[in-house]
Design an enzyme around this catalytic site. Structure first.
Site, PDB file in Angstrom:
ATOM      1  N   HIS A 280       0.828  -1.214   0.000  1.00 26.51           N
ATOM      2  CA  HIS A 280       0.000   0.000   0.000  1.00 26.51           C
ATOM      3  C   HIS A 280       0.868   1.272   0.000  1.00 26.51           C
ATOM      4  CE1 HIS A 280      -3.508  -2.465   1.153  1.00 26.51           C
ATOM      5  NE2 HIS A 280      -2.738  -3.028   2.070  1.00 26.51           N
TER       6      HIS A 280
HETATM    7  C1  BDR Z   1      -2.681   1.000   5.358  1.00 26.48           C
HETATM    8  O1  BDR Z   1      -2.904   0.605   6.692  1.00 26.48           O
HETATM    9  C2  BDR Z   1      -1.722   0.090   7.247  1.00 26.48           C
HETATM   10  O2  BDR Z   1      -1.966  -1.120   7.872  1.00 26.48           O
HETATM   11  C3  BDR Z   1      -0.708  -0.003   6.132  1.00 26.48           C
HETATM   12  O3  BDR Z   1       0.581   0.306   6.607  1.00 26.48           O
HETATM   13  C4  BDR Z   1      -1.185   1.008   5.141  1.00 26.48           C
HETATM   14  O4  BDR Z   1      -0.675   2.297   5.431  1.00 26.48           O
HETATM   15  C5  BDR Z   1      -3.453   0.067   4.452  1.00 26.48           C
HETATM   16  O5  BDR Z   1      -4.822   0.117   4.756  1.00 26.48           O
END
Ligand code: BDR
Ligand code: CA
Length: 365
Positions: A280
């Protein structure tokens, strides 16, 4: 080794000054060799909650000559601040970039209890992989104060990349309401226009601190939202993890260990599809470097803060009318649709292959 923001900046001033002298080329080469800073690159502060995918995103930023990373500002999110802060220091030590200041951010969201995601990032936030205790220390300044100071010192020059809950940014803006207009861009990983990952409505970063997110989306900064619409497609495959593991430098090998541990955890799930961990946060960094890795569309993004089940949902209006829920019968105010004005570019499609090539290629090199 502990560094203060002032030490860091006097060092930067030396490099920039040196760049203007007769021996500029040599001085800049020397500076680059020492710290990786590049006089023509865009200057960024990375707000983050490391975090498996934050770790690779920070490595990607550090390995990208288009960026000068001015500071990391960890916040509570994936795991508590007591872990995200040392994790940020650890990652910089692995990368050999202890010249980058790290400032401790918020321990909790603006108004809500902290909800973490250790189930996805391991109890230590780095997939359970044990790295040595960091030797370096954070600077004395808080994250919101550092953001304010650095932006105020270089108005219009400091871009923000936010990879966690938006609490630090909101605190900086609450303390200094004039700050947003001095920030040329904000690229954030967060939100979704196609359903959430922690609830049917909400993506994790926005879910954790919806009030902060609402403030940030309303702040008027040119904003790019890289949300689940694209990041859930930005998965690593087995061969990508192997490529990281066999890389010839500490960043690549650390990224290989973190993603291998996460892949092993995913494999144990009855719903395992074969796809590895979603990167992500790295996709947000990649989008800042090269926006053509995604397709962007203009939206007015609003954040739900009132819902009993939907707080943290991001709603994307593409055009008028920007209509709210019907008012209660007891309401006095007149019901009016708001005038449409986009406040964000939202990533709606991604070229996964090109993104993964950029990420793996830069970490391995
Ligand atoms: C986001 O939430 C976190 O768990 C990850 O690091 C990312 O920034 C994804 O939903
Ligand atoms: Ca994150």
């Amino acid at each position: 080794m502990s560094r203060t923001g002032d030490q860091f900046h006097s060092r930067r001033r030396f490099f920039l000054h040196a760049a203007g002298t007769a021996s500029a080329a040599g001085a800049v080469q020397h500076a680059l060799a020492q710290t990786g800073t590049n006089a023509t690159a865009r200057r960024v502060i990375i707000d983050t909650d490391p975090g498996v995918d934050d770790a690779l995103a920070i490595f990607l930023a550090i390995r990208s000559p288009e960026l000068n990373v001015e500071a990391l500002t960890p916040v509570a999110g994936n795991v508590p601040l007591e872990l995200t802060l040392p994790n940020a220091l650890r990652l910089l030590e692995i990368a050999g970039r202890t010249d980058i200041p790290v400032a401790a951010g918020a321990k909790q969201p603006l108004k809500r209890q902290l909800v973490t995601a250790a189930y996805a990032h391991g109890e230590n936030g780095l997939g359970g992989v044990q790295f040595p205790e960091p030797k370096t220390k954070p600077v004395a300044e808080s994250a919101p104060d550092l953001i304010r100071r650095v932006v105020r010192q270089s108005p219009g020059q400091i871009h923000l990349i936010a990879l966690g809950p938006l609490t630090n940014l909101a605190l900086a803006f609450l303390a200094d309401p004039g700050l947003p207009r001095l920030i040329p861009s904000l690229t954030l990983m967060g939100g979704s226009l196609s359903g959430g990952n922690v609830s049917p409505a909400a993506e994790f970063n926005i879910y954790v601190d919806p009030e902060a997110a609402q403030m940030v989306f309303r702040a008027g900064i040119p904003t790019t939202m890289v949300g689940l619409d694209v990041t859930r497609k930005a998965t690593l495959h087995e061969e990508d993890i192997q490529a990281l593991e066999s890389g010839g430098n500490p960043i690549s090998r650390a990224a290989g260990k973190i993603t291998r541990a996460t892949m092993n955890r995913l494999r144990q799930s009855p719903t395992f599809t074969g796809a590895g961990p979603a990167m992500h946060d790295s996709l947000a960094v990649a989008t800042f470097i090269d926006p053509t890795v995604v397709k962007l569309q203009d939206f007015y993004v609003e954040v739900e803060t009132a819902g009993e089940y939907t707080a943290g949902e991001t709603l994307g209006y593409r055009r008028a009318p920007m209509r709210k829920s019907p008012p209660m019968q007891s309401a006095q105010a007149k019901f009016e649709d708001a005038v449409f004005h986009p406040n964000a570019k939202v990533a709606m499609e991604v070229d996964r292959e090109r993104f993964v090539q950029m990420l793996i290629g830069r970490l391995r090199k």
